[in-house]
Design an enzyme around this catalytic site. Sequence first.
Site, PDB file in Angstrom:
ATOM      1  N   ASP A 275       0.915  -1.135   0.000  1.00  0.00           N
ATOM      2  CA  ASP A 275       0.000   0.000   0.000  1.00  0.00           C
ATOM      3  C   ASP A 275       0.954   1.183   0.000  1.00  0.00           C
ATOM      4  O   ASP A 275       1.606   1.466   1.018  1.00  0.00           O
ATOM      5  CB  ASP A 275      -0.867  -0.006   1.264  1.00  0.00           C
ATOM      6  CG  ASP A 275      -1.881   1.127   1.234  1.00  0.00           C
ATOM      7  OD1 ASP A 275      -1.482   2.268   0.927  1.00  0.00           O
ATOM      8  OD2 ASP A 275      -3.072   0.874   1.495  1.00  0.00           O
ATOM      9  N   HIS A 276       1.085   1.855  -1.130  1.00  0.00           N
ATOM     10  CA  HIS A 276       2.205   2.800  -1.233  1.00  0.00           C
ATOM     11  C   HIS A 276       2.084   3.978  -0.266  1.00  0.00           C
ATOM     12  O   HIS A 276       3.069   4.632   0.020  1.00  0.00           O
ATOM     13  CB  HIS A 276       2.420   3.262  -2.684  1.00  0.00           C
ATOM     14  CG  HIS A 276       1.362   4.146  -3.209  1.00  0.00           C
ATOM     15  ND1 HIS A 276       0.217   3.674  -3.796  1.00  0.00           N
ATOM     16  CD2 HIS A 276       1.256   5.491  -3.223  1.00  0.00           C
ATOM     17  CE1 HIS A 276      -0.538   4.691  -4.138  1.00  0.00           C
ATOM     18  NE2 HIS A 276       0.058   5.801  -3.817  1.00  0.00           N
TER      19      HIS A 276
ATOM     20  N   HIS B 209      -6.169   2.560   1.370  1.00  0.00           N
ATOM     21  CA  HIS B 209      -5.286   3.636   1.848  1.00  0.00           C
ATOM     22  C   HIS B 209      -5.845   4.355   3.083  1.00  0.00           C
ATOM     23  O   HIS B 209      -5.117   4.605   4.045  1.00  0.00           O
ATOM     24  CB  HIS B 209      -5.077   4.681   0.752  1.00  0.00           C
ATOM     25  CG  HIS B 209      -4.571   4.119  -0.535  1.00  0.00           C
ATOM     26  ND1 HIS B 209      -3.492   3.259  -0.601  1.00  0.00           N
ATOM     27  CD2 HIS B 209      -4.983   4.280  -1.821  1.00  0.00           C
ATOM     28  CE1 HIS B 209      -3.269   2.928  -1.862  1.00  0.00           C
ATOM     29  NE2 HIS B 209      -4.167   3.526  -2.618  1.00  0.00           N
TER      30      HIS B 209
END
Length: 486
Positions: free
Chosen positions: A179-180, A242
């Site tokens: 999950d950047h 996110h």
Amino acid sequence: MESSTFVLFGATGDLAKRKIYPALYNLFLDGKISTPLSVIGLGRRELSNEAFQAQVLNSLQTFSRKPAEDSEKLRTFIQAFEYTVLDVGRPEDYVKLLGHVKAREEDLGIPENRMFYLSVGPEFFGEIAANINSSGLGSTKGWKRLVIEKPFGTDLASARVLNESLSAAFKEEEIFRIDHFLGKPMVQNLEVLKYSNPVLRALWKNRYIANVQITASETVGVEERAGYYDKSGALRDMFQNHMLQLLMMTAMQLPKGSTPEDVSNKKRYVMESLRPLIKDDLTRDVVLGQYAAGEIKGNPVPGYLDEPGIDSSSRNETYIAARLWIEDPMWNEVPIYIRTGKRMKEKSTRIVIEFKEPLNDYNNLNKGNTDPNLLIIDISPNEAITLQLNTKDPLRTGKLEPVRINYQLGNPEIPESYENLIYDALRGDSTFFAHWDEVELSWQWVQPIQEAMEAGVLPLHSYAAGSHGPAAAAELLGDDHWWLDE
Ligand code: NAD
């Protein structure tokens, strides 16, 4: 850290070009990757090693944080890349790939440590994992790891099916779900901020915190992703992953000297403690929106339904706001407000902590007139920490005025998200990844929203492009209000 082979599915794709090659190169320049390095790129098209290396070079020259000027180092790095044709559905291609991986391991004297990075559509994840297993690619004398990126399913049931197929080939501790947002420096800084500052640590409880606001707003519309986005919407694209990850990172309480396992356990605890949504009360806690025509920075932009590739009767949400409650002694009765949307006024990912008890009765001049203390954590594109305090204005009436004390990151040497995450995956540190329990519990929490959307019982509010979202999202907060919507 021992050397390993980086096997990249989707090596000719956009993500590889924009993020993965530059990240590997910057890690290599920073001495964070063990050498010799072996990267085997995979794609459906025939491509010579030289043509592939030219693509990698081009990506570095276009997207790398550090310059990719001709040098011995750059040449060594590029030489590490080789290419093999592979169609994800053809088992014989995996046997060929195994031959290639082994030959390079022997040539370069690299132990059988293999990282399989799946930069391809999620519909291929299960099939690839199964083929890695059956071809023998996964039977290594060293470690093996699988790196994947969201979406991890489209609802609870499909996420479970995907996870079952992955876990038939990889153990949970071998799966690194990117999950950047979790790779961003300010998100990685949250624990330190909370626990290394006695001032904040002392106040990090429901007695002192009035509410928490987590926003991720974008100014862009659907761009070229209409086909994907019209099915996904803000709930699946941003909120379930996110936004809930940011909530977990903000709310979790780690023990001293915590391990990646502690992080996973504490994040799971946050999700387990979230008060479930009740179907009949959904309209009280969740607001959906879709952008209409408006202006972004003075330029007119069309509404969602007039975007190319979008069905003109689409009921897809481009905005979602929700009020959440964590039923835990520390967070009890502290509302958590989360919102995310496209075509909003500002591009910003930010966490705001509003503290209780403004000094209303400090003196009569300020009665009912002081602002609360705020801790503002800007995650992107700004990276900053701001504390709002009250001070007395010495020049005028002696009135209290809020001032903001600001610390801004902005050093070009700071690694990008993908650098941090790929480095951690290569080291086997899963602290800043999404673990299965969190993914499952997140899908479970949003399920009533998905069901209500399918049944068409949640209103879809319109908001003008370039605004702060639908008016109903302000009402969601009751007596509170969204901070920094100036
Ligand atoms: P892309 O379409 O640009 O690339 C997909 C790659 O998959 C290509 O290299 C293609 O050759 C390969 N591929 C497709 N079908 C194949 C098959 N049958 N056999 C072998 N290879 C096949 O997509 P992308 O933008 O690079 O995204 C890859 C993944 O990363 C997707 O799951 C996407 O959701 C995710 N992702 C991308 C971004 C981004 O910034 N591009 C951001 C977050 C997540």
